[in-house]
Every structure is written in structure tokens, then in C-alpha cells.
Design a protein around this motif. Structure first.
Motif, PDB file in Angstrom:
ATOM      1  N   ASP A 116       0.791  -1.263   0.141  1.00  0.00           N
ATOM      2  CA  ASP A 116      -0.011   0.013  -0.138  1.00  0.00           C
ATOM      3  C   ASP A 116       0.789   1.192   0.036  1.00  0.00           C
ATOM      4  N   ASP A 120      -0.245   5.157   0.112  1.00  0.00           N
ATOM      5  CA  ASP A 120      -0.928   5.336   1.074  1.00  0.00           C
ATOM      6  C   ASP A 120      -0.045   6.586   1.636  1.00  0.00           C
ATOM      7  N   SER A 155     -13.019  -1.875   8.817  1.00  0.00           N
ATOM      8  CA  SER A 155     -12.741  -1.494   7.693  1.00  0.00           C
ATOM      9  C   SER A 155     -13.105  -2.931   7.001  1.00  0.00           C
ATOM     10  N   TRP A 178      -9.082   3.332   2.802  1.00  0.00           N
ATOM     11  CA  TRP A 178      -9.273   1.874   3.333  1.00  0.00           C
ATOM     12  C   TRP A 178     -10.699   1.266   3.242  1.00  0.00           C
TER      13      TRP A 178
END
Length: 529
Positions: A79, A82, A266, A241
Motif C-alpha cells: 500500500d 498510502d 474496515s 481503506w
């Protein structure tokens, strides 16, 4: 009760999970010619054993699926688009100016990679490589740059009102009722979280946003005030997310992903988005507990109480990390370097069961132990058993021999009859135990059941070991002390091995005590009296 005894695959939780996944895929009527499993890798801080665990466990499921005759692959998704939310403990303060920017656009503070994000991903991938985990690496920045999620982003954004209401209902977060669930990268300041999207122009696939003040965690982050329009097919930006996992699962056709309990909310929302907005059945999941440090705090990149695989492998073999991660998945566990001696010996015990050196009465336990051993060896177990020496014995010997260590420790092991010949495998374990002896000196205290007789016998032995007069034959003296008090000498030997090596057996006890030092052993025994 019958149900519980039924053995699936190799008898481990991994096989059970893979079997549940297959049953579900069949009931959904989906194609199973290639079953993809995924692990999300965070790239915003130094990866630790827990981060590694996510990928290692997903790989276990991939192996189990292959064992059942299906093709499978692990996608290791970094990720790295991010944004940096805070400076992890121990990293330079100069990173402050980059808070809120995607980690793949922040310079590497260590100067060895193209970006901060790539540096952090590489530490994790190095850990996976050292463990022998095979994966397909997928970077977040490439995923978005190449438009791999553009259809999913469009579908999510045209349903953003519905999703915002559902998020508020499911987890109580109301922000997505006000804003669109997408973060463009601000064209002016390069920050992600300050670029607040307030309108989606569906026909043009463009987002209107304003770079405004926001808070990350509880800290304020200033926006630059820029108002812009971002094209979701060309300009960089990312989903939060709360909806991104669903987009990924759909785009990459993911059928399994484990998750830590810290992102439970999430995952719950993403499952709903996947099934109700993207019409894609959410993957099979398993929830695992987080690893804790020895003070009971969650091991975390930002807290800086990080235990990396690189630190671990200075003292333990890759097999000990795999054993730690494959033993079980439920229950929070405190984990630290001082677990390595027990895991080294536990791996040896599994190997002895696998090769029939240790016999167990319970057939189910035999199957499970052998199955666990096979997974720790990534379903490619050795044909013959490698030599092994009790790790705590090696720590004791390595404390005595600091110079010219390997030949001198090997000479002692040959004298004790612990090994028949020197070998590269034994050299490797001596090196690991030597590092442990040099860096840590944590005596292991095991629970020992004692009656009055054994206390008296140990008390007498302490007196003899503490005296300045060295006994002519210590082995025979220990034997005689037990006999005189009506205690079985083998019970006394076992007790001494437990005190010195945290094991039930070991080399000849007299020479071992002399090598470690009589007074040192007397002091260790005294702690138990």
C-alpha cells in the motif's frame, strides 16, 4: 466428538481454512482454475513480525490449496500510495514536512531506495525471501497509475451517497456522508489527506476537491487551499481503506485475505461494498490477533517497539519464524527474541516426531505435528534429519568460549557425544546461539516440581559445588548424593538439565557443570530452593 477427530489435509488449521474456502467457492459456483490469495503490506513504517505474519499465513493457505490439487498464487500488495500519517519512532524529524504525502513520493531517509515507501516494502520482501515465501509483488502506486481499479473507483463513486450512509450505520463514521470516498493527490502541495473530494462528475470521471485543513489521528494538518479537478483515470489519487480493499478484491479476483483485528471495521464495510456495490462475493477471511511486545503493548510501526525478521534471524533460523506463525492463528501473543530458544527446541521436537524418533500415543496429535512440520518446511520437508543441538546448551557453551568459538564449542560437543562430527549445520546453530549469548543473557526459569527429598539433595549439591575443593569425579559425586537420600539418580539428572538447559535431557552432567562453572551452576540451583 467424531466431527472433531476428522482430519482434513495435513490436519492443521491451515488445511481446515483452505477446505472451507473451497467449499464456499463451490457453493458460489465460481471458477477455481486459479485461486488468488492476498496479503496487504503497509509501507508507512518499519515492517515487523506481525506484518510478515499476514503474508506468511496467506502463503500457508496457498500451499494448502495446491496440496488439494488447485493452482494458487499469493499477491503481496504494498500500500505504497498510502499517506504518511506520523513519523514512526526512531525515524528523522525531517520527515515532518512530508506528513500527508504518499509514501512512494517521500525521499528515502536512509538514502538507499527510490522512496520511503519502497524502502519499507523492501524490508518486508527481504523477510519473505529469507523465509522462502513465493509471491507476486503488486505496488499500490502502479495499481493506480495503470488504472487497474478505475472501473471499481467509478462504481464506488457513483454510489458514494449510499456507501456513506452504510458506513455511518455500520461503524458510526459519518464523514463519508459529507465527502466523496476518494483522496486525489493535491496538484499543488502533493498531499493526499488534505485534498477533500466534494463532488464526482460521473460523465467526465472527474473529482472536484479542495485542499483544506484536516486532522490525522488527533493532529491538525494544514491544507494549501488549492481547488482542483482530478481525473480518476489519469491523475494520482486513492480510495480510503473503508472501500479500497473491496476494489482490489474485485480487480484482482481475490478469494482469501486474512486480517488483524485492528482493521475489523474496515473489513466489515469492505465486505458489504464488495457484495452490494461491486457484485463480487467478498473473499473468505480469517481474523488473527495482533502480536504484543513483552510489555503487552501491540507491536506497531509507529510505536517503535518493532521486532523485525532481520533482528530475529540474527538469533533464530527462518524455520522458527514459520513455526511461530503456523503454530496457531487465534489468541494474542506476546512475542520477543527470548522466545527463540524454546522455538528452536520445539522445531527439533517436531522433527523428531516427523522422523519417528519420538513416539506419541495420540494418532491425531501425530498427524497434526507432522502436518505442522511440513508447513514450517513449506510442504517440502527434508528427506533426512539434520543434526541438532539443544539451543540452550549452545548458549551456555558460547558464554564460555567467546574467542575461536565455533571450533572450541564443536570440540566440547564431540567430547560430550552430543554430535558425531562437525558440520555446516552445527556451525550455523553455534553462530546463532553465540549471537544470543553475546547480546542477551536472560536465564530461562522453568517450573520444577520438588519434594523435600529433592530439595535436600539439591541443597547438598549446592554445598559441594560452592566449595573451593573440586570433587575428583563430579559425575559420580552427583550420582552418590542422590543414592544416599534414596532418590533415583536419573530424576536428579533430569532436574539439573531442567535448571541448566530448560530441557529433560542433555550431555553428561558432570563435565557440563565443570565447563559452565561449578559456582555459576550452584547459584542457578539456589534460585530454585
Amino acid at each position: 466428538m467424531e466431527e472433531e477427530q476428522q482430519i482434513i489435509g495435513r490436519g492443521t488449521w491451515i488445511d481446515k481454512l483452505a477446505d472451507e474456502l473451497l467449499q464456499r467457492e463451490k457453493s458460489l459456483g465460481r471458477k477455481t482454475d486459479l485461486i488468488r490469495v492476498e496479503s496487504g503490506l503497509g509501507a508507512s513504517g518499519i515492517p515487523h513480525i506481525g506484518s510478515l505474519g499476514d503474508a506468511v499465513r496467506a502463503y500457508g493457505v496457498k500451499l494448502a490449496l495446491e496440496n488439494f490439487g488447485y493452482k494458487s498464487e499469493l499477491i503481496a500488495y504494498s500500500d505504497d500510495l498510502d499517506g504518511l500519517r506520523k513519523i514512526p519512532e526512531g525515524l528523522p524529524e525531517s520527515l515532518k514536512e512530508h506528513i500527508g504525502k504518499p509514501v512512494s513520493f517521500i525521499p528515502d531517509p536512509f538514502g538507499c531506495h527510490d522512496s520511503y515507501g519502497l524502502h519499507m516494502s523492501s524490508i518486508l520482501l527481504d523477510g519473505l525471501d529469507k523465509l522462502g515465501i513465493k509471491y507476486k509483488f503488486q505496488r499500490g502506486v502502479d495499481t493506480y497509475k495503470n488504472g487497474l481499479l478505475k472501473d471499481q473507483i467509478h462504481t464506488i463513486l457513483i454510489n458514494s451517497k449510499k456507501i456513506g450512509e452504510k458506513i455511518a450505520e455500520m461503524v458510526g463514521q459519518e464523514k463519508y456522508q459529507e465527502v466523496v470516498p476518494y483522496f486525489p493527490v493535491c496538484a499543488s502541495c502533493g498531499r493526499l489527506y488534505t485534498a477533500i473530494a466534494y463532488e464526482y462528475l460521473a460523465d467526465e470521471k472527474k473529482i472536484r476537491y479542495k485542499c483544506s485543513d484536516t486532522t490525522i489521528g488527533s493532529k491538525p494538518l494544514k491544507g494549501c487551499g488549492h481547488e482542483g479537478i482530478a481525473d480518476i483515470t489519469k491523475d494520482l489519487g486513492k480510495l480510503p481503506w473503508k472501500v479500497e480493499f473491496a476494489a482490489r478484491w474485485n480487480a484482482f479476483d481475490i478469494r482469501f485475505e486474512a486480517y488483524g483485528k485492528d482493521i475489523m471495521d474496515s473489513v466489515k464495510v469492505n465486505d458489504w461494498v464488495s457484495e452490494n456495490i461491486l457484485n463480487f462475493p467478498a473473499p473468505t477471511h480469517v481474523k488473527y490477533e495482533m502480536f504484543l511486545d513483552k510489555g503487552g503493548k501491540k507491536i506497531s510501526k509507529s510505536l517503535g517497539n518493532v521486532l523485525t525478521s532481520q533482528a530475529w534471524l540474527r538469533y533464530g533460523t527462518p524455520k522458527t519464524i514459520l513455526l511461530l506463525l503456523y503454530k496457531r492463528i487465534t489468541g494474542a501473543r506476546e512475542v520477543g527474541i527470548d522466545d527463540i530458544p524454546a522455538l528452536m527446541d520445539e522445531y527439533n521436537e517436531l522433527e523428531n516426531i516427523y522422523f519417528g524418533k519420538i513416539k506419541l500415543d495420540n494418532e491425531t496429535k501425530v498427524v497434526r505435528s507432522k502436518g505442522l512440520y511440513e508447513y514450517v518446511n513449506l510442504l517440502n520437508p527434508p528427506k533426512v534429519q539434520k543434526p541438532y543441538v539443544n539451543y540452550r546448551l549452545l548458549i551456555q557453551l558460547c558464554k564460555i568460549f567467546r574467542e575461536n568459538r565455533i571450533p572450541l564449542v564443536t570440540k566440547k560437543l564431540l567430547e560430550y557425544g552430543t554430535i558425531k562430527e562437525s558440520s555446516s549445520e552445527v556451525d550455523e546453530i553455534i553462530t546463532l546461539a553465540g549471537n544470543y549469548a553475546d547480546d542477551y543473557d536472560i536465564p530461562t526459569k522453568v517450573e520444577i516440581e520438588m519434594d523435600d527429598v529433592s530439595r535436600q539433595v539439591l541443597g547438598n549439591l549446592v554445598s559441594i559445588l560452592s566449595s573451593d575443593q573440586e570433587p575428583a569425579d563430579l559425575q559420580n559425586t552427583i550420582y552418590q548424593i542422590a543414592k544416599d537420600k534414596g532418590m533415583q539418580p536419573k530424576d536428579l539428572f533430569k532436574m539439573l538439565y531442567q535448571i541448566i538447559l530448560a530441557s529433560d535431557r542433555g550431555p553428561k552432567i558432570g563435565p557440563l557443570i565443570i565447563d559452565i562453572g561449578r559456582k555459576k551452576i550452584a547459584s542457578s540451583i539456589s534460585e530454585y530452593l
